[in-house]
Design an enzyme around this catalytic site. Sequence first.
Site, short mmCIF file in Angstrom:
data_model
loop_
_atom_site.label_atom_id
_atom_site.label_comp_id
_atom_site.label_asym_id
_atom_site.label_seq_id
_atom_site.Cartn_x
_atom_site.Cartn_y
_atom_site.Cartn_z
N THR A 1 -12.07 23.60 -28.86
CA THR A 1 -10.76 23.00 -29.18
C THR A 1 -10.94 21.87 -30.20
OG1 THR A 1 -10.84 21.47 -27.30
CG2 THR A 1 -9.71 23.58 -26.95
N HIS B 1 -19.39 37.08 -23.02
CA HIS B 1 -18.25 37.99 -23.23
C HIS B 1 -18.32 38.69 -24.59
CE1 HIS B 1 -16.01 35.45 -20.02
NE2 HIS B 1 -16.68 36.44 -19.48
N PHE C 1 -7.67 28.85 -23.55
CA PHE C 1 -6.71 29.69 -22.82
C PHE C 1 -5.92 28.90 -21.79
CE2 PHE C 1 -8.49 34.29 -23.31
CZ PHE C 1 -8.03 34.29 -24.62
N SER D 1 -12.71 26.30 -17.61
CA SER D 1 -11.89 26.15 -16.39
C SER D 1 -12.61 26.77 -15.20
CB SER D 1 -10.53 26.82 -16.60
OG SER D 1 -10.71 28.19 -16.90
N ILE E 1 -16.26 33.54 -28.12
CA ILE E 1 -16.50 34.66 -29.01
C ILE E 1 -16.36 34.20 -30.47
CG2 ILE E 1 -15.88 36.42 -27.33
CD1 ILE E 1 -13.40 35.50 -29.94
N CYS F 1 -11.86 54.15 -37.80
CA CYS F 1 -13.18 54.67 -38.17
C CYS F 1 -13.06 55.50 -39.45
CB CYS F 1 -13.70 55.52 -37.02
SG CYS F 1 -15.33 56.21 -37.31
N CYS G 1 -16.41 52.27 -33.06
CA CYS G 1 -15.31 53.24 -32.97
C CYS G 1 -15.19 53.68 -31.51
CB CYS G 1 -15.58 54.43 -33.88
SG CYS G 1 -14.46 55.80 -33.57
N CYS H 1 -14.14 59.36 -38.22
CA CYS H 1 -13.34 60.23 -37.36
C CYS H 1 -11.90 59.75 -37.16
CB CYS H 1 -14.02 60.40 -36.00
SG CYS H 1 -13.84 58.95 -34.95
P1 NAD Z 1 -10.29 28.10 -20.48
O1 NAD Z 1 -9.28 28.08 -21.57
O2 NAD Z 1 -9.93 28.80 -19.22
O3 NAD Z 1 -10.67 26.60 -20.09
C1 NAD Z 1 -10.99 25.66 -21.09
C2 NAD Z 1 -11.15 24.31 -20.40
O4 NAD Z 1 -11.60 23.38 -21.37
C3 NAD Z 1 -9.83 23.78 -19.82
O5 NAD Z 1 -9.98 23.52 -18.43
C4 NAD Z 1 -9.57 22.48 -20.62
O6 NAD Z 1 -9.07 21.45 -19.82
C5 NAD Z 1 -10.95 22.14 -21.14
N1 NAD Z 1 -10.92 21.42 -22.43
C6 NAD Z 1 -10.29 21.76 -23.57
N2 NAD Z 1 -10.55 20.86 -24.55
C7 NAD Z 1 -11.34 19.90 -23.97
C8 NAD Z 1 -11.94 18.70 -24.45
N3 NAD Z 1 -11.79 18.28 -25.72
N4 NAD Z 1 -12.70 17.96 -23.58
C9 NAD Z 1 -12.87 18.37 -22.29
N5 NAD Z 1 -12.34 19.51 -21.80
C10 NAD Z 1 -11.59 20.26 -22.63
O7 NAD Z 1 -11.63 28.66 -21.11
P2 NAD Z 1 -12.82 29.49 -20.46
O8 NAD Z 1 -13.16 28.93 -19.13
O9 NAD Z 1 -13.84 29.58 -21.52
O10 NAD Z 1 -12.20 30.95 -20.21
C11 NAD Z 1 -11.45 31.56 -21.23
C12 NAD Z 1 -11.93 32.93 -21.69
O11 NAD Z 1 -11.30 33.18 -22.94
C13 NAD Z 1 -13.38 32.98 -21.97
O12 NAD Z 1 -13.83 34.19 -21.49
C14 NAD Z 1 -13.52 32.97 -23.49
O13 NAD Z 1 -14.34 34.04 -23.93
C15 NAD Z 1 -12.17 33.31 -24.03
N6 NAD Z 1 -11.75 32.40 -25.11
C16 NAD Z 1 -12.64 32.10 -26.10
C17 NAD Z 1 -12.26 31.24 -27.11
C18 NAD Z 1 -13.27 30.91 -28.18
O14 NAD Z 1 -14.15 31.71 -28.44
N7 NAD Z 1 -13.20 29.72 -28.79
C19 NAD Z 1 -10.99 30.67 -27.14
C20 NAD Z 1 -10.10 31.02 -26.11
C21 NAD Z 1 -10.50 31.88 -25.09
#
Ligand code: NAD
Length: 255
Positions: A33, A128, A40, A202, A112, A160, A136, A163
């Site tokens: 973030t 993940h 998410f 989370s 990801i 693809c 494909c 195919c």
């Molecule tokens: P999640 O969104 O469920 O949880 C993220 C957590 O990070 C939240 O609890 C939030 O409070 C905390 N957070 C956000 N910014 C913060 C900061 N600056 N300081 C401290 N805490 C902070 O994410 P998850 O547990 O990774 O599960 C989500 C799924 O979605 C995963 O499987 C992931 O692959 C995928 N996803 C990936 C991305 C990415 O690749 N960047 C983005 C969104 C979702």
Amino acid sequence: MDDIRFREDFKHLVDLIDSSRAMTAFTGAGVSTLSGIPDFRGSHGVYTDPWNGMDVEEIISLDFFSKHPEVFYAWAKDVWYHLEDYEPNVVHRTLAVLEKKGILKALYTQNIDMLHQRAGSKNVYEVHGGPEHHHCTKCLAEYGYDYVAPIVRAGEVPRCTKCGGVIKPDIVFYGENLDENVLQSAWRDFSNTDLCLVLGSSLVVQPAASFPMIAFRSGAKVVIVNAQPTSQDYYATLRFDDLGQTFEALSKVYG
Ligand code: NAD
């Protein structure tokens, strides 16, 4: 967290890192973030509101994708196929430095977005999967992100060239199993770690969310850095709220 409490806990964290012989990290969407990629379930997470009336969890499920790939690609195109617009932040960079110094032995990410790799981390397990590779869904021919991304950005479903089948990213969708090799490595590394940093997750998505629990049950100390409470906070030796604050401070110690 007030300043005095942060300083005390931060000193404790540095002591734990300095005395660790097998540190691991487990990261989630929260670490990205700070780079501008929405998570998410955080306070501005993309689950907060449905997308065009649909749950995001449904859009990235295997069953839904097989019926409506155009919906997945329309949803994914703005962030997941514009990854080059985002830069690694202080969390990604500091973890890469800790690995280079030989302190961090293994990094497991649920993300990801490939930002750990772009920051220089080498020993990254993508729990993940990731969008670097696609295949494909009919003939299993392989395609790379660089081939697929421009097609998705143009608003089309990638197909693809051999195919005509729909191309799918090698991301683990809901309804798909995790890679067996990654699971085995995770079991090995989290059973043998002495310090596990849990960063920006989370801890809801299973089975990945159980990795820190494996570490704890094997005798490791667990440190959680997450803005919102998690269901696993009760066994953490230390808990911080703010990834930016914690990693700016760590980067000064280890940078
Ligand atoms: P999640 O969104 O469920 O949880 C993220 C957590 O990070 C939240 O609890 C939030 O409070 C905390 N957070 C956000 N910014 C913060 C900061 N600056 N300081 C401290 N805490 C902070 O994410 P998850 O547990 O990774 O599960 C989500 C799924 O979605 C995963 O499987 C992931 O692959 C995928 N996803 C990936 C991305 C990415 O690749 N960047 C983005 C969104 C979702």
